[in-house]
Design a protein around this motif. Structure first.
Motif, PDB file in Angstrom:
ATOM      1  N   ALA A 213      27.522 -24.403 -16.244  1.00 31.61           N
ATOM      2  CA  ALA A 213      26.951 -25.640 -15.704  1.00 31.61           C
ATOM      3  C   ALA A 213      26.128 -26.381 -16.739  1.00 31.61           C
ATOM      4  CB  ALA A 213      26.092 -25.324 -14.476  1.00 31.61           C
ATOM      5  N   ALA A 220      29.107 -30.387 -13.081  1.00 32.82           N
ATOM      6  CA  ALA A 220      28.776 -29.214 -12.276  1.00 32.82           C
ATOM      7  C   ALA A 220      28.235 -29.624 -10.908  1.00 32.82           C
ATOM      8  CB  ALA A 220      27.756 -28.354 -13.008  1.00 32.82           C
ATOM      9  N   GLU A 224      29.954 -28.802  -7.344  1.00 37.03           N
ATOM     10  CA  GLU A 224      29.210 -28.136  -6.270  1.00 37.03           C
ATOM     11  C   GLU A 224      29.344 -28.894  -4.962  1.00 37.03           C
ATOM     12  OE1 GLU A 224      24.681 -26.603  -5.154  1.00 37.03           O
ATOM     13  OE2 GLU A 224      25.066 -27.607  -7.067  1.00 37.03           O
ATOM     14  N   GLN A 256      25.129 -22.840  -9.020  1.00 30.76           N
ATOM     15  CA  GLN A 256      25.412 -23.166 -10.407  1.00 30.76           C
ATOM     16  C   GLN A 256      24.708 -22.160 -11.322  1.00 30.76           C
ATOM     17  OE1 GLN A 256      24.797 -27.242 -11.679  1.00 30.76           O
ATOM     18  NE2 GLN A 256      25.032 -28.023  -9.586  1.00 30.76           N
TER      19      GLN A 256
END
Length: 353
Positions: A213, A220, A224, A256
């Motif tokens: 991440a 990232a 998510e 993450q």
């Protein structure tokens, strides 16, 4: 995996292995564990008898660890993450066993077994045990004897057992059928919204980890959000067991991390701890293990029947000609298979009469 007679000639007795596994933690115990797993992986009939005796003796000392399965595409950073996690857990007072599965060559049948070299700090720690095994053609991302190896680790007192699969795609989910929690590792920018909601490995994940991440934080964060949305969508099948308002149930989450920098490992383990507490309290882990044990039994039955079929005298007699006919296009493969099955069945019925 076929173990050489020379290797197993040095194997101690079952009682000797049991004493070593149950002994004090250290080099002697790790050697006994390695020899026990080598015995379990052997395909020789006399070794299978010893292996069955060993498993029966080990069973009363198993079941106390937490079994964690970790899967993901090649290059996602599974080994790097497992080393960071293992060192974190050891610092928390745990003993960690890692079973890594390396793909076997479809050409030579060999396997590099190199995952252990990526864990240079964890592999030399006295409270860690790492065992690489070849997949040996077994599908699903794990090795044939991974379940049995887990029992050895549990009997030796390792309270966290981690299974790292080979790099997998969307359908290699065997590790979910032998662990208490299935973790799927993903990369940022790994796909679009449609990719995130495809069924398969995603819909059975208990926890999704977005690794690396730190490379692209925006990517990232987008990943998510996409995966969180997809997990919520995949769970809404009208099944009351997935009701999001019920706080006694576990609902898959996304975290993450950066395994290389060691960031997010504590958050990951906090989520795992929450999962374990909830699933233990509502009885799901116990039920899951019962189903897994029965599934393991039928899997071994299937494998045994296949081996017995290949070794059947009538099948061995007919097989060369039928193989030649199929290869030459003189007979359909399905017809040849049916003839072989009938030959075995008729021979068995005649023996009964």
């Amino acid at each position: 995996m076929t173990t050489s007679p020379t290797t197993l000639a040095r194997q101690p007795s079952v009682s000797g292995l049991l004493d070593g596994i149950a002994g004090d933690a250290g080099a002697v115990q790790r050697r006994a564990m390695s020899k026990a797993i080598t015995l379990l992986e052997s395909t020789r009939n006399d070794h299978r008898v010893q292996a069955d005796e060993l498993l029966t003796q080990l069973l009363p000392h198993t079941g106390k660890s937490f079994r964690l399965g970790i899967s993901g595409v090649p290059g996602v950073g599974k080994s790097t993450f497992i080393e960071a996690l293992g060192l974190y857990l050891i610092a928390q007072g745990h003993r960690v066993a890692v079973l890594t599965i390396d793909p076997s060559s479809t050409v030579s049948g060999g396997s590099i077994l190199g995952d252990k070299t990526r864990m240079e700090h964890l592999s030399v720690h006295e409270k860690a045990y790492i065992r690489p095994s070849p997949s040996s053609g077994t599908l699903g991302g794990v090795a044939e004897k991974t379940r049995e190896a887990m029992l050895v680790c549990e009997a030796a007192g390792y309270d966290v057992v981690i299974v790292e699969t080979v790099g997998v795609g969307q359908s290699e989910i065997a590790v979910a059928g032998m662990t208490d929690m299935f973790v799927l590792m993903q990369l940022p920018n790994a796909g679009d919204d449609l990719q995130a909601i495809k069924k398969g490995v995603m819909e059975i994940a208990d926890l999704v980890v977005i690794n690396k991440a730190d490379i692209d934080k925006n990517a990232a964060t987008r990943a998510e959000a996409q995966i969180t949305s997809s997990l919520r969508l995949l769970s809404q099948h009208g099944n009351p067991e997935n009701a999001h308002h019920d706080e006694t149930l576990w609902h898959p989450k996304v975290v993450q991390i950066s395994a290389l920098l060691g960031q997010g490992v504590d958050s990951f383990w906090a989520a795992v701890t929450q999962f374990r507490q909830l699933q233990t309290a509502n009885g799901r882990i116990g039920t899951r293990r019962e189903k897994q044990a029965l599934s393991w039994m039928w899997e071994r039955i299937d494998a045994g029947l296949k081996l017995a079929f290949r070794q059947h005298p009538q099948v061995k007699e007919l097989l060369p000609q039928l193989q030649a006919d199929v290869a030459a296009g003189r007979i359909a493969a399905s017809t040849a298979a049916r003839n072989l099955l009938l030959a075995q069945s008729n021979h068995a019925q005649a023996a009964i009469k």
